[in-house]
Design a protein around this motif. Structure first.
Motif, PDB file in Angstrom:
ATOM      1  N   ALA A   1      40.093  38.854  45.488  1.00  0.00           N
ATOM      2  CA  ALA A   1      38.709  38.935  45.969  1.00  0.00           C
ATOM      3  C   ALA A   1      38.356  37.684  46.767  1.00  0.00           C
ATOM      4  CB  ALA A   1      37.753  39.103  44.785  1.00  0.00           C
ATOM      5  N   VAL A   2      38.810  36.514  46.272  1.00  0.00           N
ATOM      6  CA  VAL A   2      38.531  35.270  46.990  1.00  0.00           C
ATOM      7  C   VAL A   2      39.209  35.285  48.352  1.00  0.00           C
ATOM      8  CG1 VAL A   2      38.997  32.786  46.954  1.00  0.00           C
ATOM      9  CG2 VAL A   2      38.082  33.912  44.923  1.00  0.00           C
ATOM     10  N   LYS A   3      40.435  35.717  48.409  1.00  0.00           N
ATOM     11  CA  LYS A   3      41.149  35.755  49.697  1.00  0.00           C
ATOM     12  C   LYS A   3      40.487  36.711  50.662  1.00  0.00           C
ATOM     13  CE  LYS A   3      45.692  34.269  48.259  1.00  0.00           C
ATOM     14  NZ  LYS A   3      47.106  34.604  48.177  1.00  0.00           N
TER      15      LYS A   3
ATOM     16  N   ALA B   1      38.769  39.049  60.003  1.00  0.00           N
ATOM     17  CA  ALA B   1      40.190  39.287  60.264  1.00  0.00           C
ATOM     18  C   ALA B   1      40.846  39.885  59.027  1.00  0.00           C
ATOM     19  CB  ALA B   1      40.884  37.981  60.635  1.00  0.00           C
ATOM     20  N   ALA B   2      40.411  39.402  57.873  1.00  0.00           N
ATOM     21  CA  ALA B   2      40.978  39.931  56.637  1.00  0.00           C
ATOM     22  C   ALA B   2      40.535  41.365  56.425  1.00  0.00           C
ATOM     23  CB  ALA B   2      40.556  39.076  55.444  1.00  0.00           C
ATOM     24  N   ARG B   3      39.281  41.681  56.848  1.00  0.00           N
ATOM     25  CA  ARG B   3      38.794  43.055  56.681  1.00  0.00           C
ATOM     26  C   ARG B   3      39.579  44.006  57.558  1.00  0.00           C
ATOM     27  NH1 ARG B   3      32.691  41.405  56.998  1.00  0.00           N
ATOM     28  NH2 ARG B   3      32.664  40.236  55.066  1.00  0.00           N
ATOM     29  N   ASP B   4      39.926  43.525  58.746  1.00  0.00           N
ATOM     30  CA  ASP B   4      40.726  44.369  59.622  1.00  0.00           C
ATOM     31  C   ASP B   4      42.109  44.579  59.025  1.00  0.00           C
ATOM     32  OD1 ASP B   4      38.613  44.508  61.343  1.00  0.00           O
ATOM     33  OD2 ASP B   4      39.360  42.902  62.671  1.00  0.00           O
ATOM     34  N   ALA B   5      42.637  43.518  58.448  1.00  0.00           N
ATOM     35  CA  ALA B   5      43.968  43.632  57.852  1.00  0.00           C
ATOM     36  C   ALA B   5      43.911  44.406  56.546  1.00  0.00           C
ATOM     37  CB  ALA B   5      44.557  42.242  57.609  1.00  0.00           C
TER      38      ALA B   5
ATOM     39  N   GLY C   1      44.481  45.816  51.550  1.00  0.00           N
ATOM     40  CA  GLY C   1      43.237  46.491  51.182  1.00  0.00           C
ATOM     41  C   GLY C   1      43.465  47.462  50.036  1.00  0.00           C
ATOM     42  N   ALA C   2      44.556  48.164  50.083  1.00  0.00           N
ATOM     43  CA  ALA C   2      44.867  49.127  49.020  1.00  0.00           C
ATOM     44  C   ALA C   2      45.092  48.398  47.694  1.00  0.00           C
ATOM     45  CB  ALA C   2      46.098  49.945  49.398  1.00  0.00           C
ATOM     46  N   ILE C   3      45.784  47.262  47.762  1.00  0.00           N
ATOM     47  CA  ILE C   3      46.029  46.485  46.547  1.00  0.00           C
ATOM     48  C   ILE C   3      44.724  45.947  45.999  1.00  0.00           C
ATOM     49  CG2 ILE C   3      47.099  44.383  45.631  1.00  0.00           C
ATOM     50  CD1 ILE C   3      49.448  44.916  47.570  1.00  0.00           C
ATOM     51  N   ALA C   4      43.865  45.422  46.891  1.00  0.00           N
ATOM     52  CA  ALA C   4      42.576  44.879  46.457  1.00  0.00           C
ATOM     53  C   ALA C   4      41.721  45.978  45.835  1.00  0.00           C
ATOM     54  CB  ALA C   4      41.854  44.237  47.622  1.00  0.00           C
ATOM     55  N   ASP C   5      41.716  47.155  46.435  1.00  0.00           N
ATOM     56  CA  ASP C   5      40.955  48.279  45.874  1.00  0.00           C
ATOM     57  C   ASP C   5      41.514  48.668  44.498  1.00  0.00           C
ATOM     58  OD1 ASP C   5      39.265  48.400  48.017  1.00  0.00           O
ATOM     59  OD2 ASP C   5      40.376  49.998  49.057  1.00  0.00           O
ATOM     60  N   ALA C   6      42.826  48.691  44.368  1.00  0.00           N
ATOM     61  CA  ALA C   6      43.454  49.057  43.089  1.00  0.00           C
ATOM     62  C   ALA C   6      43.088  48.045  42.010  1.00  0.00           C
ATOM     63  CB  ALA C   6      44.966  49.149  43.240  1.00  0.00           C
ATOM     64  N   ILE C   7      43.106  46.768  42.366  1.00  0.00           N
ATOM     65  CA  ILE C   7      42.768  45.725  41.392  1.00  0.00           C
ATOM     66  C   ILE C   7      41.305  45.828  40.988  1.00  0.00           C
ATOM     67  CG2 ILE C   7      42.524  43.235  41.076  1.00  0.00           C
ATOM     68  CD1 ILE C   7      45.086  42.934  42.770  1.00  0.00           C
ATOM     69  N   ALA C   8      40.449  46.041  41.951  1.00  0.00           N
ATOM     70  CA  ALA C   8      39.018  46.164  41.655  1.00  0.00           C
ATOM     71  C   ALA C   8      38.760  47.374  40.758  1.00  0.00           C
ATOM     72  CB  ALA C   8      38.217  46.274  42.943  1.00  0.00           C
ATOM     73  N   SER C   9      39.443  48.475  41.043  1.00  0.00           N
ATOM     74  CA  SER C   9      39.283  49.679  40.223  1.00  0.00           C
ATOM     75  C   SER C   9      39.788  49.425  38.801  1.00  0.00           C
ATOM     76  CB  SER C   9      40.055  50.847  40.827  1.00  0.00           C
ATOM     77  OG  SER C   9      39.528  51.181  42.081  1.00  0.00           O
ATOM     78  N   THR C  10      40.894  48.726  38.700  1.00  0.00           N
ATOM     79  CA  THR C  10      41.450  48.415  37.381  1.00  0.00           C
ATOM     80  C   THR C  10      40.483  47.564  36.575  1.00  0.00           C
ATOM     81  OG1 THR C  10      43.687  48.477  38.310  1.00  0.00           O
ATOM     82  CG2 THR C  10      43.419  47.393  36.166  1.00  0.00           C
ATOM     83  N   ILE C  11      39.875  46.595  37.225  1.00  0.00           N
ATOM     84  CA  ILE C  11      38.904  45.726  36.533  1.00  0.00           C
ATOM     85  C   ILE C  11      37.714  46.547  36.058  1.00  0.00           C
ATOM     86  CG2 ILE C  11      37.264  43.838  36.858  1.00  0.00           C
ATOM     87  CD1 ILE C  11      39.356  42.536  38.685  1.00  0.00           C
TER      88      ILE C  11
END
Length: 143
Positions: free
Chosen positions: A105-107, A114-118, A124-134
């Protein structure tokens, strides 16, 4: 006087015979009472032996139950030790996932646009998966 002595002797003889019969009857009753007491003591002895056998069986069964309880308690100690270790491992895993999610989330926040585009890719998929897991883990803890 001879007649008087004869009468006294006859009375003493009658009293002695009566006394003999009374003493004889009393001794027979005492003998009967002694036989009954002997029989009762014999019965008590047999009952005491049976009670003693029963008491030994109860003590043996109690010892077996105690030993069984000790064995089961040792098994439960091992089981609870395993459960404790699983709990510690789950807590460590939860902390790792939390730290990874926070780091991601910090990254994402630091990366800006630029990070949002990437993030539309794998990150993005990993970040979404981690957020969902939390979110799922938070809901599970609340329930």
């Amino acid at each position: 006087m001879n007649v008087l002595i004869g009468i006294c002797v006859a009375i003493i003889t009658i009293v002695a015979v009566g006394l003999y019969f009374k003493v004889s009857k009393m001794l027979r009753q005492a003998g009967t009472a002694m036989e009954e007491a002997k029989r009762t003591i014999g019965e008590l002895r047999l009952e005491l032996q049976q009670v003693s056998r029963d008491a030994r069986e109860v003590v043996q069964n109690t010892n077996e139950i105690t030993l069984d309880a000790h064995r089961k308690m040792k098994e439960l100690d091992a089981l609870f030790g395993s459960v404790k270790e699983i709990g510690i491992a789950a807590q460590a895993l939860t902390m790792s996932v939390k730290e990874a999610a926070i780091g991601a989330a910090v990254k994402v926040k630091q990366g800006g646009k630029a990070a949002r585009d990437a993030s539309s890719g794998k990150v993005g998929a990993i970040a979404d998966a981690i957020a969902s897991t939390i979110r799922v883990m938070t809901r599970l803890r609340q329930n």
